[in-house]
Design an enzyme around this catalytic site. Sequence first.
Site, PDB file in Angstrom:
ATOM      1  N   ARG A  20       0.818  -1.225   0.000  1.00  0.00           N
ATOM      2  CA  ARG A  20       0.000   0.000   0.000  1.00  0.00           C
ATOM      3  C   ARG A  20       0.850   1.272   0.000  1.00  0.00           C
ATOM      4  NH1 ARG A  20      -4.958  -1.627   4.061  1.00  0.00           N
ATOM      5  NH2 ARG A  20      -6.137  -2.723   2.469  1.00  0.00           N
ATOM      6  N   LYS A  30     -21.314 -17.627  -0.376  1.00  0.00           N
ATOM      7  CA  LYS A  30     -22.774 -17.537  -0.242  1.00  0.00           C
ATOM      8  C   LYS A  30     -23.387 -16.545  -1.205  1.00  0.00           C
ATOM      9  CE  LYS A  30     -22.986 -18.663   4.641  1.00  0.00           C
ATOM     10  NZ  LYS A  30     -23.299 -18.135   5.961  1.00  0.00           N
ATOM     11  N   GLY A  43     -11.867  -9.162  -1.611  1.00  0.00           N
ATOM     12  CA  GLY A  43     -10.882  -9.825  -0.749  1.00  0.00           C
ATOM     13  C   GLY A  43     -10.323 -11.137  -1.238  1.00  0.00           C
ATOM     14  N   GLY A  45     -13.936  -3.093   0.219  1.00  0.00           N
ATOM     15  CA  GLY A  45     -15.290  -2.542   0.411  1.00  0.00           C
ATOM     16  C   GLY A  45     -15.649  -1.508  -0.647  1.00  0.00           C
TER      17      GLY A  45
HETATM   18  P1  AMP Z   1     -16.482 -14.714  -0.363  1.00  0.00           P
HETATM   19  O1  AMP Z   1     -15.821 -14.008   0.789  1.00  0.00           O
HETATM   20  O2  AMP Z   1     -17.956 -14.723  -0.323  1.00  0.00           O
HETATM   21  O3  AMP Z   1     -15.922 -14.266  -1.691  1.00  0.00           O
HETATM   22  O4  AMP Z   1     -16.124 -16.252  -0.184  1.00  0.00           O
HETATM   23  C1  AMP Z   1     -14.819 -16.747  -0.227  1.00  0.00           C
HETATM   24  C2  AMP Z   1     -14.832 -18.101   0.406  1.00  0.00           C
HETATM   25  O5  AMP Z   1     -15.695 -18.956  -0.324  1.00  0.00           O
HETATM   26  C3  AMP Z   1     -13.490 -18.778   0.409  1.00  0.00           C
HETATM   27  O6  AMP Z   1     -13.011 -18.839   1.727  1.00  0.00           O
HETATM   28  C4  AMP Z   1     -13.780 -20.157  -0.150  1.00  0.00           C
HETATM   29  O7  AMP Z   1     -13.195 -21.197   0.603  1.00  0.00           O
HETATM   30  C5  AMP Z   1     -15.289 -20.254  -0.061  1.00  0.00           C
HETATM   31  N1  AMP Z   1     -15.853 -21.211  -1.021  1.00  0.00           N
HETATM   32  C6  AMP Z   1     -15.722 -21.219  -2.350  1.00  0.00           C
HETATM   33  N2  AMP Z   1     -16.319 -22.307  -2.874  1.00  0.00           N
HETATM   34  C7  AMP Z   1     -16.841 -23.016  -1.856  1.00  0.00           C
HETATM   35  C8  AMP Z   1     -17.568 -24.231  -1.767  1.00  0.00           C
HETATM   36  N3  AMP Z   1     -17.877 -24.959  -2.849  1.00  0.00           N
HETATM   37  N4  AMP Z   1     -17.930 -24.654  -0.537  1.00  0.00           N
HETATM   38  C9  AMP Z   1     -17.619 -23.920   0.552  1.00  0.00           C
HETATM   39  N5  AMP Z   1     -16.940 -22.768   0.525  1.00  0.00           N
HETATM   40  C10 AMP Z   1     -16.546 -22.311  -0.659  1.00  0.00           C
END
Ligand code: AMP
Length: 395
Positions: free
Chosen positions: A35, A197, A353, A376
């Site tokens: 940074r 999710k 992230g 963010g």
């Molecule tokens: P996000 O912060 O929503 O972008 O989610 C990132 C996280 O999603 C990472 O830590 C991954 O391990 C998790 N992730 C990706 N694919 C899967 C999956 N099929 N099952 C569980 N976690 C997942």
Amino acid sequence: MRTLKDISFANQRAVIRVDFNVPLNDKGEVTDRTRIEAAKPTIDYIRAQGGSCVLLSHLGRPKGIDPSQSLQKIVTTVSDALKTPVQFCSTTVGQAAEKKAANLNPGEVLLMENLRFHEEETEGDLLFSKQLAQLGTIYVNDAFGTAHRAHASTTIMAQFFNEKKCFGALLEKEVLAIEKVMKTGATPILAIIGGAKVSTKITIIESLLEKVNHLLIGGGMVYTFTKALGGSVGNSICEPEYCDYALSLLEKAKKKGVKIHLPTDVVAGNSFSNEAEQKVFNVMKIPDGWEAMDAGPKSIKQFHNLVLECKTILWNGPLGVFEFPSFAQGTIAIGESIGEATKKGAFSLVGGGDSVAAVKQFGLAPKMSYISTGGGAMLESLEGKSLPGIEALQE
Ligand code: AMP
């Protein structure tokens, strides 16, 4: 957009909001100076034009004055990174701070104490903002990571500079990169949205449906869609309460002519572990006892062909549990495909992230057109929100 080139910095004192919120180890040493290096082009430009620089930043989330989060700890690293001596001021505002800033000679750099030692910073307090404004004659914002916050240093102080304010080089690059996806991108435009999710990505997906031609859905959110479509998800991560939403989203995409791409096969494990036994299943037929954790080989091929067809590519979120090397293949492969498309002339932006972490971890960073520094702020831009820090520069 008023940029550095639009302002004359000779014999002026630029007060620059930078993002030096760097990680420190137990000994208080900087462990990653990316940074600080990212702010160098702006600081170099102003110094070369005969201006001096007053640097403002926050570090951590101190509640009041906290010596363990003093910016004094990073002065040596900042000097090293900028390749010039950097003075430090142990106060952020007030008479002594103003005097120290006023005494700067052209080309000199002064780092002020942590903005967040004052609660007025995050409150966006007007009086505090006015005091910050006394430190310089020109205001430059180069901190994209905090541009979505209406804090004193990121937004409110801009009003005291009339026309004498502008985007720093880093902020300009960030904003242009996002515009290249959201406003001016060459078609076909592809958004790859992965992660755990669907519930956390709703606003982004809704906003992207207005902009893109293709939407690739990957990662854990896939199984909310396949369950909604009547598939069996086994032990895979799933949000049944969002199944109706998933169906409505597919319908909406169809109406707007946005093509949705889901994996057709997946790599599943018999437990949530790197050492789990692995099997490949049709995405609609994952048996009980198996948890899908990565895109399968057929999907990887299909995604590769899709990525190579596209001229603008946004990537947010991994395609699998990339933290487990055994289930990182889909994430690495999509990164490689994006790299190949970029080499052929596509514009690629990685933001948010975990995809940034994945790109860095797998050495894919040099293959991308642009990697956003602001988690963010980037997500809010993709959601279609205008950022207060950016608006304040344009007023
Ligand atoms: P996000 O912060 O929503 O972008 O989610 C990132 C996280 O999603 C990472 O830590 C991954 O391990 C998790 N992730 C990706 N694919 C899967 C999956 N099929 N099952 C569980 N976690 C997942």
